[in-house]
Motif scaffolding. Structure first.
Motif, PDB file in Angstrom:
ATOM      1  N   THR A  17      42.809 -30.834   6.787  1.00 58.82           N
ATOM      2  CA  THR A  17      41.753 -29.835   6.975  1.00 58.82           C
ATOM      3  C   THR A  17      42.039 -28.546   6.204  1.00 58.82           C
ATOM      4  O   THR A  17      41.306 -27.551   6.352  1.00 58.82           O
ATOM      5  N   GLU A  24      35.497 -25.969   0.040  1.00 61.40           N
ATOM      6  CA  GLU A  24      34.612 -24.888   0.470  1.00 61.40           C
ATOM      7  C   GLU A  24      34.149 -25.086   1.915  1.00 61.40           C
ATOM      8  O   GLU A  24      34.098 -24.137   2.703  1.00 61.40           O
ATOM      9  N   SER A  25      33.823 -26.329   2.269  1.00 56.84           N
ATOM     10  CA  SER A  25      33.305 -26.600   3.611  1.00 56.84           C
ATOM     11  C   SER A  25      34.370 -26.409   4.697  1.00 56.84           C
ATOM     12  O   SER A  25      34.063 -26.062   5.828  1.00 56.84           O
ATOM     13  N   SER A  52      36.709 -24.165   4.570  1.00 64.11           N
ATOM     14  CA  SER A  52      37.181 -22.779   4.587  1.00 64.11           C
ATOM     15  C   SER A  52      36.229 -21.881   5.377  1.00 64.11           C
ATOM     16  O   SER A  52      35.033 -21.827   5.086  1.00 64.11           O
ATOM     17  N   SER A  53      36.761 -21.178   6.338  1.00 65.60           N
ATOM     18  CA  SER A  53      35.955 -20.244   7.123  1.00 65.60           C
ATOM     19  C   SER A  53      35.824 -18.893   6.421  1.00 65.60           C
ATOM     20  O   SER A  53      34.982 -18.069   6.775  1.00 65.60           O
ATOM     21  N   SER A  54      36.669 -18.673   5.421  1.00 64.03           N
ATOM     22  CA  SER A  54      36.618 -17.444   4.623  1.00 64.03           C
ATOM     23  C   SER A  54      37.234 -17.747   3.257  1.00 64.03           C
ATOM     24  O   SER A  54      37.961 -18.739   3.099  1.00 64.03           O
TER      25      SER A  54
END
Length: 309
Positions: free
Chosen positions: A59, A120-121, A123-125
């Motif tokens: 993840t 990208e998906s 990553s929360s930031s």
């Protein structure tokens, strides 16, 4: 419960070790590329380490970015280069014309896109390689041709170039110029040309005055400013029947056809085709199209299917 906690700590320690190892390998690969000493084995090592990293921490967005990045290096292994010459040669063409019919190139570009999208998906930031990942997404989106060039420019046209890794500086300008051309964004092309003249610019793609006329001329053509396009493309032509001259003449003839001056366009194409040694088989096909669409036009070329010159 205690055993589970220890296992969890060991797991994260191992994942962190993979992260550090992958980051060091990435930096080493960049330095080898900058020095011109990057070998196939180096690319394979980087790819293997990035894959192991993603397996140990499935993840972590950085792991998937690094897989996409390692696949990017494979493009060079199969002969796909984002440089000045390949850009000029393929301006106005479809991206598939640039990569050719290579199944390996096609699948590699798909894998680059989906791994960058996964990064990208997850990553929360924004992570440390966020802008570099955006370049890989830009590359993948250009290959997929799902979004229009203008949409891609709007999404990726304002990346902070100072945050891009050295190996992505040139490909970013390449993709931006390629899509800006297809979008018919004459203002955008002027902006790009200005960027390449900035003393701090380091991407490697710079244009001669002739190439600038060619860029601006094609940009105006796609924008349907035919008068402006004709003026600039005529300045870009030379006595040398190179790609710029050929594309300028084909575009000029196409404009004549669009302006109901098809015979003038046909005459121009015939003259170039015969004087340049009949090298481009697309020209007779274009002439045939013009003749079929405009009854009453004439051609010196034999356009029968089995004798097309």
């Amino acid at each position: 419960m205690l055993g589970f906690t220890y296992r969890k700590e060991i797991y994260f320690l191992f994942a962190k070790d993979q992260s550090v190892r992958a980051e060091k390998t990435k930096e080493k690969t960049i330095e080898l590329w900058k020095s011109g000493n990057l070998k196939e084995k180096d690319i394979e090592d980087f790819q293997s380490i990035a894959t192991t990293y993603s397996e140990k921490d499935p993840t972590d967005p950085v792991a998937f970015h690094l897989i996409a990045r390692s696949l990017y290096w494979n493009l060079y292994r199969i002969g796909i280069y984002f440089d000045h010459d390949s850009l000029i040669l393929h301006l106005g063409s479809e991206f598939k014309d640039f990569i050719g019919s290579s199944v390996l190139a096609d699948s590699t570009l798909d894998s680059i896109f989906w791994n960058a999208r996964t990064a990208e998906s997850f990553s929360s930031s924004p992570f440390s390689d966020w802008e570099n990942n955006k370049v890989l997404l830009f590359l993948g989106e250009t290959h997929r041709q799902v979004k229009r060039p203008q949409v891609l420019i709007n999404e990726y046209g304002n990346l902070d170039r100072s945050k891009l890794s050295p190996e992505f500086q040139t490909v970013y300008i390449w993709l931006l110029t390629f899509n800006t051309m297809l979008a018919g964004d004459a203002t955008g092309l002027d902006k790009l040309i200005t960027i390449t003249k900035d003393p701090t610019y380091k991407a490697g793609i710079q244009f001669t005055p002739r190439e600038e006329n060619f860029l601006r001329g094609l940009g105006k053509f796609y924008k349907k400013d035919y008068v402006g396009a004709l003026s600039l493309l005529r300045q870009a032509k030379s006595n040398n029947p190179d790609r710029i001259t050929e594309t300028s003449i084909i575009t000029e003839a196409t404009i004549f056809h669009l302006q109901n001056l098809s015979q003038k366009g046909i005459d121009l194409l015939e003259e170039f085709y015969l004087s340049s040694g009949k090298k481009n088989p697309e020209i007779p096909l274009l002439v045939a199209k013009m003749v079929s669409e405009k009854p009453g036009t004439k051609t010196k070329l034999d356009l029968t299917p089995d004798k097309i010159e």
